[in-house]
Design an enzyme around this catalytic site. Structure first.
Site, PDB file in Angstrom:
ATOM      1  N   TYR A 141       0.823  -1.212   0.000  1.00 59.56           N
ATOM      2  CA  TYR A 141       0.000   0.000   0.000  1.00 59.56           C
ATOM      3  C   TYR A 141       0.860   1.266   0.000  1.00 59.56           C
ATOM      4  O   TYR A 141       0.428   2.316  -0.464  1.00 59.56           O
ATOM      5  CB  TYR A 141      -0.907   0.035   1.241  1.00 59.56           C
ATOM      6  CG  TYR A 141      -2.242  -0.631   1.064  1.00 59.56           C
ATOM      7  CD1 TYR A 141      -2.338  -1.950   0.633  1.00 59.56           C
ATOM      8  CD2 TYR A 141      -3.415   0.054   1.353  1.00 59.56           C
ATOM      9  CE1 TYR A 141      -3.570  -2.564   0.499  1.00 59.56           C
ATOM     10  CE2 TYR A 141      -4.652  -0.555   1.219  1.00 59.56           C
ATOM     11  CZ  TYR A 141      -4.725  -1.862   0.788  1.00 59.56           C
ATOM     12  OH  TYR A 141      -5.946  -2.461   0.665  1.00 59.56           O
ATOM     13  N   LYS A 187       2.926 -15.296   1.563  1.00 58.07           N
ATOM     14  CA  LYS A 187       3.070 -15.993   0.285  1.00 58.07           C
ATOM     15  C   LYS A 187       4.558 -16.338   0.124  1.00 58.07           C
ATOM     16  O   LYS A 187       5.221 -15.971  -0.856  1.00 58.07           O
ATOM     17  CB  LYS A 187       2.553 -15.081  -0.850  1.00 58.07           C
ATOM     18  CG  LYS A 187       2.439 -15.751  -2.211  1.00 58.07           C
ATOM     19  CD  LYS A 187       1.364 -16.821  -2.283  1.00 58.07           C
ATOM     20  CE  LYS A 187       1.420 -17.535  -3.626  1.00 58.07           C
ATOM     21  NZ  LYS A 187       0.564 -18.737  -3.670  1.00 58.07           N
ATOM     22  N   ASP A 243      -6.421  -7.054   3.872  1.00 60.33           N
ATOM     23  CA  ASP A 243      -7.553  -6.384   3.234  1.00 60.33           C
ATOM     24  C   ASP A 243      -8.491  -7.432   2.641  1.00 60.33           C
ATOM     25  O   ASP A 243      -9.706  -7.406   2.831  1.00 60.33           O
ATOM     26  CB  ASP A 243      -7.029  -5.441   2.142  1.00 60.33           C
ATOM     27  CG  ASP A 243      -8.151  -4.706   1.432  1.00 60.33           C
ATOM     28  OD1 ASP A 243      -9.074  -4.240   2.128  1.00 60.33           O
ATOM     29  OD2 ASP A 243      -8.116  -4.623   0.191  1.00 60.33           O
ATOM     30  N   ASP A 247     -12.433  -9.051   4.225  1.00 60.42           N
ATOM     31  CA  ASP A 247     -13.722  -9.061   3.513  1.00 60.42           C
ATOM     32  C   ASP A 247     -14.308 -10.475   3.463  1.00 60.42           C
ATOM     33  O   ASP A 247     -15.515 -10.661   3.629  1.00 60.42           O
ATOM     34  CB  ASP A 247     -13.576  -8.514   2.085  1.00 60.42           C
ATOM     35  CG  ASP A 247     -13.855  -7.011   2.014  1.00 60.42           C
ATOM     36  OD1 ASP A 247     -13.593  -6.317   3.021  1.00 60.42           O
ATOM     37  OD2 ASP A 247     -14.335  -6.526   0.973  1.00 60.42           O
TER      38      ASP A 247
HETATM   39  C1  IPM Z   1     -10.453  -1.287   3.950  1.00 60.78           C
HETATM   40  C2  IPM Z   1     -10.686  -0.634   2.622  1.00 60.78           C
HETATM   41  C3  IPM Z   1      -9.536   0.315   2.333  1.00 60.78           C
HETATM   42  C4  IPM Z   1      -8.282  -0.511   2.230  1.00 60.78           C
HETATM   43  C5  IPM Z   1      -9.705   1.185   1.101  1.00 60.78           C
HETATM   44  C6  IPM Z   1     -10.989   1.983   1.157  1.00 60.78           C
HETATM   45  C7  IPM Z   1      -8.536   2.102   0.870  1.00 60.78           C
HETATM   46  O1  IPM Z   1     -10.860  -1.583   1.621  1.00 60.78           O
HETATM   47  O2  IPM Z   1     -10.344  -0.567   4.968  1.00 60.78           O
HETATM   48  O3  IPM Z   1     -10.383  -2.512   3.999  1.00 60.78           O
HETATM   49  O4  IPM Z   1      -7.972  -1.086   1.176  1.00 60.78           O
HETATM   50  O5  IPM Z   1      -7.570  -0.603   3.230  1.00 60.78           O
HETATM   51 MG    MG Z   2     -10.955  -3.600   2.348  1.00 62.12          MG
END
Ligand code: IPM
Ligand code: MG
Length: 365
Positions: A141, A187, A243, A247
């Site tokens: 990032y 990885k 990240d 999710d």
């Molecule tokens: C999260 C989001 C963020 C990230 C985005 C909005 C920059 O997906 O907080 O998981 O990738 O960290």
């Molecule tokens: Mg995210």
């Protein structure tokens, strides 16, 4: 205790869910006899529209001057085509970096009454309770060099020993208070940065002989989370992998609308729901505020040492769910489907109920 909280509602459903969280917070702190001062500042697209930047110096300074930050969500179609540094997401990244929030903590806990709201089978998700420790201010990032031309694009995944050590320590400390297991996800079969990650995590683990360390490749971890999520306790991973995994973890708990997060550094802390700004449902009073309310609960626990109040909020959410109250994202036939404001009120009345029961000695405090 007079504490200052910066509110950054942001875009889309952000203002609605933060409105709910603040309502619950104000109610709870009054019960506990503490005083918080709330200062609201713009961020993301809302800030860009007003000031031409997604994060103003004033907003950043207000965060520096407060004891905790509570953020809603940033982003939306409207700002998608802006250049990278003006996008709402850039504000979030700058905030994380400026406040030094290197540890992103995302619990994935399945509320018993929601086990059938998941897209996975109830038998698989029931009882799931793990937490993702995602490194938040390093990795791909932020790594340099980065960029793209007409011909190619590139980013750099880089980690220093110190960056890995500090998040690893936090994960191991958390595991001690939980089931004593850390799964470090990388990885290392392909990436040198992951081989280094694995080595440093292994070194840190020597200080925690009571914690069992397992290493897992990211592709396998993604598969294992949907195959058997109960096998995990603490997942420790880098920025990008975290990240993605958070999710996936969100989905198994039924809805991203349920998941809170804390981003913590040595000096500052920011709390935010894992979900995004959901512009398609903004302003309709249908967004699920539970992730934002639970983020506020995490704030009470981590920033203000008010774990009892925090627990009561989670218990109140639990009871509201048990009694069948749902927002549309987690609702099924037969549930009491209510709006953002209504579920917030239900959670507060359940809080009051539990609080009174406990005061009468029905439960031990
Ligand atoms: C999260 C989001 C963020 C990230 C985005 C909005 C920059 O997906 O907080 O998981 O990738 O960290
Ligand atoms: Mg995210």
């Amino acid at each position: 205790m007079n504490k200052r909280i910066t509110l950054l509602p942001g875009d889309g459903i952000g203002p609605e869910v933060i409105g709910s969280a603040v309502k619950v917070l104000k109610y709870v702190i009054e019960k506990f006899g503490v005083e918080f001062e709330f200062v609201e500042m713009p961020i993301g697209g809302a800030s860009y529209d007003k000031y031409g930047t997604p994060l103003t110096d004033e907003t950043l300074q207000t965060c520096y001057d407060s004891d905790a930050v509570l953020l809603g969500a940033v982003g939306g179609y409207k700002w998608e085509n802006l250049e990278h540094s003006l996008k709402p997401e850039a504000a979030l990244l700058k905030l994380r970096k400026s406040l030094g929030l290197f540890a992103n903590i995302r619990p994935a806990k399945v509320y018993p009454s929601l086990a059938d709201a998941s897209s996975l089978k109830k038998e698989i998700v029931e009882g799931t309770n793990f937490v993702v420790f995602r490194e938040l201010t390093g990795g791909i990032y932020f790594g340099q060099p980065r960029g793209y031309t007409e011909e190619k694009g590139w980013n750099t995944m880089v980690y220093t020993r110190e960056e890995i050590e500090r998040i690893a320590k936090m994960a191991f400390e958390a595991a001690i208070k939980r089931k004593g297991m850390v799964t470090s996800v990388d990885k290392a079969n392909v990436l040198e940065v992951s081989q280094f990650w694995r080595k440093v995590v292994g070194d840190v683990s020597k200080d925690y002989p009571m914690v069992q360390l397992k290493n897992m490749y990211i592709d396998n971890a993604a598969m294992q989370i949907v195959r058997d999520p109960r096998q995990f306790d603490v997942i420790l991973t880098s920025n990008l992998f975290g990240d993605i995994l958070s999710d996936i973890s969100g989905m198994i708990t039924g809805s991203l609308g349920m998941l809170p997060s804390a981003s913590i550094g040595t000096k500052y802390a920011l709390y935010e729901p894992v979900h995004g700004s959901a512009p398609d449902i903004a302003g309709q009073n249908i967004a699920n505020p539970i992730a934002a309310i639970s983020s506020a609960a995490m704030m009470l626990e981590y920033s203000f040492d008010m774990s009892k109040a925090s627990e009561l909020i989670i218990d109140a959410i639990n009871r509201a769910l048990q009694e069948g109250y749902r927002t549309a994202d987690i609702g099924n036939e037969g549930d009491k489907i209510v709006g953002t404001k209504e579920i917030t009120n239900v959670i507060m009345s359940k809080f009051e109920e539990i609080y009174n029961e406990q005061a009468l000695g029905v439960f031990t405090l």
